[in-house]
Design a protein around this motif. Sequence first.
Motif, mmCIF file in Angstrom:
data_model
loop_
_atom_site.group_PDB
_atom_site.id
_atom_site.type_symbol
_atom_site.label_atom_id
_atom_site.label_comp_id
_atom_site.label_asym_id
_atom_site.label_seq_id
_atom_site.Cartn_x
_atom_site.Cartn_y
_atom_site.Cartn_z
ATOM 1 N N SER A 108 -1.377 -5.544 -11.540
ATOM 2 C CA SER A 108 -1.474 -4.783 -12.748
ATOM 3 C C SER A 108 -2.580 -3.683 -12.648
ATOM 4 N N ASN A 109 -3.391 -3.740 -11.314
ATOM 5 C CA ASN A 109 -4.590 -2.904 -10.972
ATOM 6 C C ASN A 109 -4.101 -2.092 -9.720
ATOM 7 N N LEU A 110 -4.680 -0.828 -9.690
ATOM 8 C CA LEU A 110 -4.592 -0.224 -8.513
ATOM 9 C C LEU A 110 -5.810 0.197 -8.013
ATOM 10 N N LEU A 111 -5.903 0.047 -6.599
ATOM 11 C CA LEU A 111 -7.257 0.506 -5.910
ATOM 12 C C LEU A 111 -7.034 1.642 -5.129
ATOM 13 N N LEU A 112 -7.788 2.445 -5.363
ATOM 14 C CA LEU A 112 -7.604 3.823 -4.597
ATOM 15 C C LEU A 112 -8.826 3.792 -3.444
ATOM 16 N N ILE A 113 -8.662 4.014 -2.323
ATOM 17 C CA ILE A 113 -9.300 3.893 -1.172
ATOM 18 C C ILE A 113 -9.422 4.958 -0.462
ATOM 19 N N LYS A 114 -10.802 5.431 -0.146
ATOM 20 C CA LYS A 114 -10.892 6.811 0.552
ATOM 21 C C LYS A 114 -11.964 6.341 1.543
ATOM 22 N N PHE A 115 -11.427 7.069 2.723
ATOM 23 C CA PHE A 115 -12.545 6.777 3.682
ATOM 24 C C PHE A 115 -12.639 8.088 4.655
ATOM 25 N N MET A 116 -13.960 8.489 4.721
ATOM 26 C CA MET A 116 -14.210 9.881 5.055
ATOM 27 C C MET A 116 -15.587 9.598 5.962
ATOM 28 N N ALA A 117 -15.304 10.096 7.211
ATOM 29 C CA ALA A 117 -16.592 10.063 8.063
ATOM 30 C C ALA A 117 -16.957 8.810 8.245
ATOM 31 N N ILE B 264 0.919 -1.266 0.157
ATOM 32 C CA ILE B 264 0.097 -0.076 -0.026
ATOM 33 C C ILE B 264 0.947 1.317 0.094
ATOM 34 N N SER B 265 0.089 2.371 -0.314
ATOM 35 C CA SER B 265 0.804 3.585 -0.385
ATOM 36 C C SER B 265 -0.213 4.541 0.429
ATOM 37 N N ALA B 266 0.379 5.133 1.356
ATOM 38 C CA ALA B 266 -0.671 6.158 1.814
ATOM 39 C C ALA B 266 -0.619 7.668 1.296
ATOM 40 N N ILE B 267 -1.644 8.190 0.650
ATOM 41 C CA ILE B 267 -1.076 9.333 -0.012
ATOM 42 C C ILE B 267 -1.782 10.535 0.551
ATOM 43 N N SER B 268 -2.818 10.370 1.449
ATOM 44 C CA SER B 268 -3.246 11.691 2.216
ATOM 45 C C SER B 268 -3.858 10.983 3.504
ATOM 46 N N SER B 269 -4.534 12.007 4.315
ATOM 47 C CA SER B 269 -4.844 11.892 5.779
ATOM 48 C C SER B 269 -6.158 10.838 5.680
ATOM 49 N N ASP B 270 -6.686 10.971 4.114
ATOM 50 C CA ASP B 270 -8.035 10.100 4.169
ATOM 51 C C ASP B 270 -7.952 9.007 2.820
ATOM 52 N N SER B 271 -6.971 8.701 2.398
ATOM 53 C CA SER B 271 -6.845 7.983 1.243
ATOM 54 C C SER B 271 -5.514 7.292 0.962
#
Lengths: 176, 980
Positions: free
Chosen positions: B245-254, B229-236
């Motif tokens: 071969s695929n990326l998964l962008l995970i966002k978690f808000m509230a 994984i790679s943490a890119i910001s405070s919420d993703s």
Amino acid sequence: MEKGKAMARRWAVDFSDSSSSSHPTVADPPGFARSAPDLDETSGSRQKKDAEAAWKAQKAWEVAQAPFKNLLMMGFMMWMAGNTVHLFSMGITFSALWQPISALRSVGKVFEPYKDPKVDLNAPRLLFIALNLGGLLLGMWKLNTLGLLPTHASDWVFSLPPAKEVEFAGGGSPFY
Amino acid sequence: MEARFLLGFLLLLSLSSFAFAIYEDQVGLADWHKRYIGKVKHAVFHTQKTGRRRVVVSTEENAIASLDLRTGDILWRHVLGKNDAVDQIGLSLGKYVLTLSSQGSVLRAWNLPDGQMVWETDLQISNPSNSFLHALGNVKSGRDSLSLVCNGGSIRAVSSIDGLVVWKKDLSVDGLKLKHVFQPPESDTIYAIGFIDSSLIALYHINAKTGELLKHATQASSVDLSSEISAISSDSLVALDTSRSNLLLIKFMAGTITNHKLPLSDIVQDFSGLAELIPTKSNDIFVVKTPSNVAFIKVKGDNEIELIGKADEAGIVSDSLTLSEEEQAFAVVHHSNNAISFQVRINGREALTEGIKIEDHRGHVKRVFLNNYVRTDKSHGFRALIVMEDESLLLMQQGEVVWSREDGLASISDAVVAELPVEKEGGVSVVEVEHTLLEWLKGHMLKLKGTLMLSTPDDMAAIQAMHLKSTERNKMTRDHNGFRKLIIVLTRSGKVYALHTGDGRIVWAHLLTPLLQSESCPSPSVLTLRNWRVPHRKALQENPSILLVGRCGAGPESHGFLFIVDSYSGKVLETQILDHSIAEVVPLPLADSSEQKLHLVIDDKLNAHLYPRGSDALEVFVREMANMYYYKVENAKEVIKGYAFKKGCSTGSSAYCFGTRELWSVVFPSDSERIVAAARRKINEVVHTQAKIMTNQDVMYKYISKNILFVATVSPKAAGGIGSAAPDEAWLVAYLIDTVTGRILHRVTHQGAQGPVHAVVSENWVVYHYFNLRAHRYEMTVIEIYDQSRADNKDVMKLVLGKHNLTAPITSYSRPEIATKSQSYFFTHSVKAIAVTTTARGITSKQILIGTIGDQVLALDKRYLDPRRTANPSQEEKEEGIIPLTDTLPIIPQSYVTHTRQVGDLRGIMSFPANLESTTHVFSYGIDLFYTRIAPSRTYDSLTDEFSYVLLLITVVVLIVAILVTWAMSQKKDLQEKWR
């Protein structure tokens, strides 16, 4: 010691021996005749000679016996030195070996001053040699007790290189 | 008689030197000590404006060190135990270094300026797995700040001040692996994100002060998640799927989780193969490394991503470095030939590119750590710590290498010794001689002053300096005493170094494996090195050379390769990729006409290949082939097998290939015995005599054979660590096996004993070290082997006349009768390595060199390990030097060869002879290197350095003058005497 005694008689002028045998070619001076009154004198000189021969024989015996004292002293020193190998005991032992050897080498010289046709020097000479040999034996015995004579098997094998091996095996754990 | 004399003399000397040590001012005269850290795996820079700039690193050798950024010197260093690998390091409160080790179960804090340990906490993790450490900067409870350690599904918060576990939260979900923890600024809530069984994404809200679980949510993922994984910001964060071969962008808000799948081929045009996510901690930018390039990708808004930069060649990328809120810097390093290009990219755009020349023996770049500094004009400057393929460490700044450290030397795997070149005749001018004479006199005057205690402190310092810089010891030529030699070492990375014994400097270094890298040899690795040519008689004009053996792949079937390297210069003389594999290299005691040593390379099909390839080598070998054997210790199968060689091999028709025929095998019952150690004599050890003389002048003949193999086995239950077996279930069996015939010469069982076993075999004895469970102590046992079949050779007359068979060649097939003498002693230390001193002719008494648990080398006289020791030795035995028997071997502090120095993580000790019989070289290696020369029976054959030549000279002069004066006086007296 022997030297000291030899020194006392380093030289001697033999005035008594004026016999013609020494100078057979030289004629008596004119007016000189060998005559009877001389006989007295010669008998006196013979007496003197005998005395001297006796003295020489006595001295020769003395010289021949001298190593005995030496032997005793050496024995005492060896006993004092003990049986361990160190500088003192080594020195004593080697001097004990060296003295008889040097004395034996100079046997001829030692008895030179007592050479006399009338004195039989063989007996003292033999005694001298025997005593010195005794000293030598004592020294050897000491050497042996110090363990410095190669009389044991260990003295002959200690430097033997290890025997060569016919076979060679190499190997170990293989790389993984 | 003379030798006997010498022996007595030696004895006296050895008696007087029961324990000897060196004086304080002699330290560093003959010895040197080099400290290394090993291959760096983590680095944390500490570059505050005040104080020293430093970088804290942890290494593969489990060392933690603080290096001075200006010079590369070690400010402090700690070596953790072998099983205490460092997982992560971090800084806390700006003054502590935190290290998480032992798979996340031990957390320690070290004081940054001096490296003292502040606290240590055992986190008591039941099933250690990949843990990570997260130092929270802003969870403040009072002055404290917390560090979080996540392991699987549990989180522990540890106080940075005293290491106490403030709270502990076990999320108790099966298959949960926490991946990331973060805390939004000015908030008391911690968010922990994890994956459950690679299909569910879980989010937990935890109170930072109490560890209370506030909220949690899970969501199914659209792809199978990998662990990258790679943490890119405070919420993703960005994750990679298992197909890479695929990326998964995970966002978690509230409290809600959204995830979005992005095929990599959409972003990177020419994508193919497997991608790799480079772990970063940056704002909206992450880095994906693909086989063809490195892509910098920025996340924009919701589910939008954009390729913002690309580095074309696949380079090495550093962790991100935050310059400001918006700016993220990465270093990308490419390597080509003998230069590296160092590129700094800020937000994916190229900001700086520097080309730096680098020695080609360092190989490729392996890791980069980036750091910045602020220049006077407020712009950013960059420096980078670079780890190379040979495990060396470089600091790069402003386009040049500021310093470099040869940390590859921390992982030496093998070492051999080579001679230096012979000094050339002539070439010394008169001026030089006069100069040196003057210096020499001056030096000795100083020394004289020192001995007479007249010297001032300045003089003392001058004496010390003179000792240390004495040019004599660092010359690049052979010396008469054999003190100057080259130690050629092989390191784990496959690099070969030649070290000078004078001061430990590197004479040459080469990384040879890149030369080979090709399709036919995809991943070359060097296995071992051997002396290839040691010229002494016939081929003196030839340079000595070294053989390096390796294999092209990982498996035992992969093809092997050979290098022949000149020992003087490190130049490669010959390279050969073999058409067979390498399972073992057997150096034979044979050499061809040009003094090249014959080696047999055994492959995995048990064929033997002869090297060097040459008709005379073949001739020499074939002549001796009937007497050559090979044995193999198979630790896994508990079998030892012996083989003979035969013509013709199974794989080819080469004349240099020989087949093997199994002759014997020793099979240990696997339900009662496990092989734990095997040792044999050094092939080049010289033995002076075959006789051992007893106190009573008796002789015992030593059984001296190069073909003795010592093998120790333990019961299977006792094969683990100490404490794994009860004394009744543990036993240790020591075997002495003849490797030609497979005959077991001697076997002894130690009940209640277990390993680890360390053994050394020399001359006719074996010394081994093990643990006694009944006595709860370590023990050492000595076995001396005597040849009973030659014991009758005691007749003096026969010996005098030479009528004995003691020097006749012996064969193992004559089945010599063996008698052994043995004794055991307690020994206080556990042992890391064991070796024995070797001298040129084998006359000097031996010392056993023991690498102790304190990483020191202890020299223990062999006389302490003498089976003839009794409690009350007789007077004669005492005179011979037999020490009264005690139950424990004494450890005399003065007999530490390493004096006050430590050889971190000591792994090996090597002893090799000097030309001077009394002296032997000792080289010990671990993370550090230590070299010294020792004289087990003191230097009886040479004058020591302290010997005052001036005093001798003065004495001689005075004596001559005295003789002349007394002679003149006596002449005068004689004359007067004569006139009287």
